[in-house]
Design a protein around this motif. Structure first.
Motif, short mmCIF file in Angstrom:
data_model
loop_
_atom_site.label_atom_id
_atom_site.label_comp_id
_atom_site.label_asym_id
_atom_site.label_seq_id
_atom_site.Cartn_x
_atom_site.Cartn_y
_atom_site.Cartn_z
N VAL A 72 0.81 -1.22 0.00
CA VAL A 72 0.00 0.00 0.00
C VAL A 72 0.85 1.27 0.00
CG1 VAL A 72 -1.87 -1.18 1.19
CG2 VAL A 72 -0.17 0.09 2.51
N ALA A 73 2.16 1.14 0.18
CA ALA A 73 3.01 2.33 0.27
C ALA A 73 3.37 2.90 -1.09
CB ALA A 73 4.29 1.99 1.04
N SER A 95 10.69 -4.15 0.20
CA SER A 95 10.88 -2.74 -0.15
C SER A 95 12.10 -2.57 -1.03
CB SER A 95 11.03 -1.90 1.11
OG SER A 95 9.85 -1.91 1.89
N ALA A 96 13.17 -3.30 -0.70
CA ALA A 96 14.40 -3.20 -1.48
C ALA A 96 14.16 -3.62 -2.93
CB ALA A 96 15.48 -4.08 -0.85
N PHE A 170 7.67 11.93 11.50
CA PHE A 170 7.57 13.20 10.79
C PHE A 170 8.95 13.82 10.60
CE2 PHE A 170 6.71 17.74 10.34
CZ PHE A 170 5.61 17.76 9.50
N ARG A 171 9.79 13.74 11.62
CA ARG A 171 11.13 14.36 11.56
C ARG A 171 12.00 13.73 10.47
NH1 ARG A 171 16.14 13.20 13.26
NH2 ARG A 171 15.47 11.24 14.23
N VAL A 172 12.01 12.40 10.39
CA VAL A 172 12.95 11.75 9.46
C VAL A 172 12.45 11.75 8.02
CG1 VAL A 172 13.90 10.28 11.27
CG2 VAL A 172 12.03 9.41 9.83
N LEU A 173 11.18 12.06 7.81
CA LEU A 173 10.67 12.12 6.44
C LEU A 173 11.09 13.42 5.76
CD1 LEU A 173 7.03 10.77 6.80
CD2 LEU A 173 8.79 9.82 5.29
N LYS A 174 11.38 13.32 4.48
CA LYS A 174 11.61 14.50 3.67
C LYS A 174 10.29 15.25 3.48
CE LYS A 174 15.19 12.11 0.98
NZ LYS A 174 15.55 11.61 -0.38
N PRO A 175 10.32 16.55 3.25
CA PRO A 175 9.08 17.26 2.88
C PRO A 175 8.44 16.59 1.68
CG PRO A 175 10.82 18.84 3.37
CD PRO A 175 11.48 17.47 3.37
N GLY A 176 7.17 16.35 1.78
CA GLY A 176 6.46 15.61 0.73
C GLY A 176 6.50 14.11 0.92
N GLY A 177 7.24 13.65 1.94
CA GLY A 177 7.31 12.22 2.23
C GLY A 177 6.00 11.69 2.79
N ARG A 178 5.91 10.38 2.89
CA ARG A 178 4.62 9.79 3.25
C ARG A 178 4.81 8.55 4.12
NH1 ARG A 178 6.48 8.35 -1.60
NH2 ARG A 178 6.11 6.23 -2.40
N ILE A 179 3.74 8.15 4.78
CA ILE A 179 3.74 6.90 5.53
C ILE A 179 2.72 5.96 4.92
CG2 ILE A 179 4.47 8.04 7.65
CD1 ILE A 179 1.62 7.63 8.74
N GLY A 180 3.04 4.66 4.99
CA GLY A 180 2.12 3.60 4.60
C GLY A 180 2.25 2.49 5.62
N VAL A 181 1.36 2.49 6.60
CA VAL A 181 1.51 1.66 7.79
C VAL A 181 0.34 0.69 7.91
CG1 VAL A 181 1.40 1.75 10.33
CG2 VAL A 181 2.87 3.35 9.07
N SER A 182 0.63 -0.54 8.32
CA SER A 182 -0.40 -1.47 8.76
C SER A 182 -0.36 -1.51 10.29
CB SER A 182 -0.18 -2.87 8.19
OG SER A 182 -0.31 -2.88 6.79
N GLY A 237 -14.45 -5.51 17.51
CA GLY A 237 -14.25 -4.08 17.54
C GLY A 237 -12.83 -3.63 17.28
N MET A 238 -11.96 -4.56 16.90
CA MET A 238 -10.55 -4.26 16.63
C MET A 238 -10.23 -4.68 15.21
SD MET A 238 -9.63 -3.31 19.79
CE MET A 238 -7.85 -3.36 19.77
N HIS A 239 -9.50 -3.83 14.49
CA HIS A 239 -9.27 -4.08 13.08
C HIS A 239 -7.81 -3.87 12.70
CE1 HIS A 239 -13.67 -3.81 12.39
NE2 HIS A 239 -13.61 -2.89 13.32
N SER A 240 -7.34 -4.69 11.78
CA SER A 240 -6.12 -4.33 11.07
C SER A 240 -6.51 -3.23 10.10
CB SER A 240 -5.56 -5.53 10.31
OG SER A 240 -4.46 -5.14 9.51
N ALA A 241 -5.67 -2.21 10.01
CA ALA A 241 -6.00 -1.07 9.16
C ALA A 241 -4.77 -0.59 8.41
CB ALA A 241 -6.58 0.07 9.99
N VAL A 242 -5.01 0.00 7.26
CA VAL A 242 -3.97 0.66 6.48
C VAL A 242 -4.03 2.15 6.83
CG1 VAL A 242 -3.26 1.35 4.17
CG2 VAL A 242 -4.01 -1.00 4.60
N VAL A 243 -2.89 2.69 7.22
CA VAL A 243 -2.80 4.10 7.61
C VAL A 243 -1.88 4.82 6.62
CG1 VAL A 243 -2.22 5.72 9.45
CG2 VAL A 243 -3.10 3.43 10.03
N ARG A 244 -2.39 5.87 6.01
CA ARG A 244 -1.59 6.69 5.11
C ARG A 244 -1.63 8.14 5.57
NH1 ARG A 244 -4.67 3.47 1.37
NH2 ARG A 244 -3.39 2.09 0.08
N ALA A 245 -0.53 8.85 5.37
CA ALA A 245 -0.47 10.27 5.68
C ALA A 245 0.72 10.88 4.96
CB ALA A 245 -0.38 10.51 7.18
N VAL A 246 0.75 12.20 4.88
CA VAL A 246 1.77 12.91 4.13
C VAL A 246 2.39 14.00 4.99
CG1 VAL A 246 2.19 14.37 2.11
CG2 VAL A 246 0.60 12.45 1.95
N LYS A 247 3.71 14.19 4.86
CA LYS A 247 4.38 15.34 5.45
C LYS A 247 4.32 16.48 4.44
CE LYS A 247 8.78 16.94 7.38
NZ LYS A 247 10.11 16.54 7.91
#
Length: 250
Positions: A72-73, A95-96, A170-182, A237-247
């Motif tokens: 998803v990343a 990823s590599a 947030f700190r280690v990401l470049k501006p415009g960087g993103r997260i793709g987390v499960s 009531g508990m779910h595995s979820a995909v989390v996305r966000a952007v710096k």
């Protein structure tokens, strides 16, 4: 850090150290080691056969996550990727592949046994564009604006200081960087006590944030375009979820 937080972190470390030792002691054999998890909500069954193809059996067996963040990343050629809580290295190796020889994949883990297993798995794979780092996800040992993408697979819920994880990400990401987390996320109606009734902290349940808490934590750290999408249930009531966000760029 409080005494309770210290104890929780040590419990997590011991659990994953033991998992790494089990995989290492079983060895590859003719058919590879058996997975350390049998629950279909977690582990290597969440990866496709094509993704598992060519990976060391030990990397597949040590998979303990609740999703497949590399799927998803949307990783691209030449990018630098950081996996928080990289374990046996399965997501780092995948990823590599995706970022290619001009990119790089970092894995960060606090457990010596998992790091040793991950390094061995990278050697078995013959992958050169990876690097494994020892450290806590609350204090990432990389300079600011170092990586393009941060991924993680069912690890942030294990942190005793999730606001620090979000701030460091947030700190280690470049501006415009993103997260793709499960990650495991709780429905907003569940109290912390109710979450604890559904599973232990080290089993990725009791420490899970609610959907609203997760969003608020990421936004407080500075992230925008936050998306949290449930994929499958891991408990009532508990779910595995995909989390996305952007710096943001600015």
């Amino acid at each position: 850090m409080s005494e309770q937080s210290t104890e929780l972190r040590e419990s997590v470390r011991q659990r994953y150290a033991a998992a790494a030792v089990r995989v290492t002691e079983r060895g590859g054999g003719c058919c590879g080691p058996a997975p350390v998890e049998a629950d279909e909500s977690f582990g290597s069954t969440l990866y496709t056969a094509d993704e598992r193809e060519g990976l060391p059996a030990e990397a597949v067996a040590a998979s303990l996550g609740c999703g497949n963040p590399t799927a998803v990343a949307e990783l691209r050629e030449g990018e630098r990727v950081l996996d928080l809580g990289s374990g046996g290295g399965i997501d780092v190796l995948l990823s590599a592949r995706r970022v290619g020889p001009t990119g790089k994949a970092y894995g960060l883990d606090m457990t010596d046994e998992m790091l040793a297993l991950a390094v061995a798995n990278a050697a078995r794979s013959g992958v050169a564009n990876v690097e494994f780092l020892k450290g806590a996800i609350e204090t990432i040992p990389l300079p600011a604006a170092t990586v393009d993408v941060v991924i993680s697979n069912c690890v942030i819920n294990l942190s005793v200081d999730k606001s620090a994880v979000f701030a460091e990400t947030f700190r280690v990401l470049k501006p415009g960087g993103r997260i793709g987390v499960s990650d495991v996320v709780a429905e907003d109606s569940l109290t912390p006590a109710q979450r604890a009734e559904r599973g232990d902290y080290v089993d990725c349940v009791a420490g899970a944030l609610s959907f609203a808490e997760y969003r608020a934590g990421l936004e407080a750290a500075g992230f925008t375009d936050v998306e949290i999408t449930p994929t499958h249930a891991v408990a009532d009531g508990m779910h595995s979820a995909v989390v996305r966000a952007v710096k943001p760029v600015v």
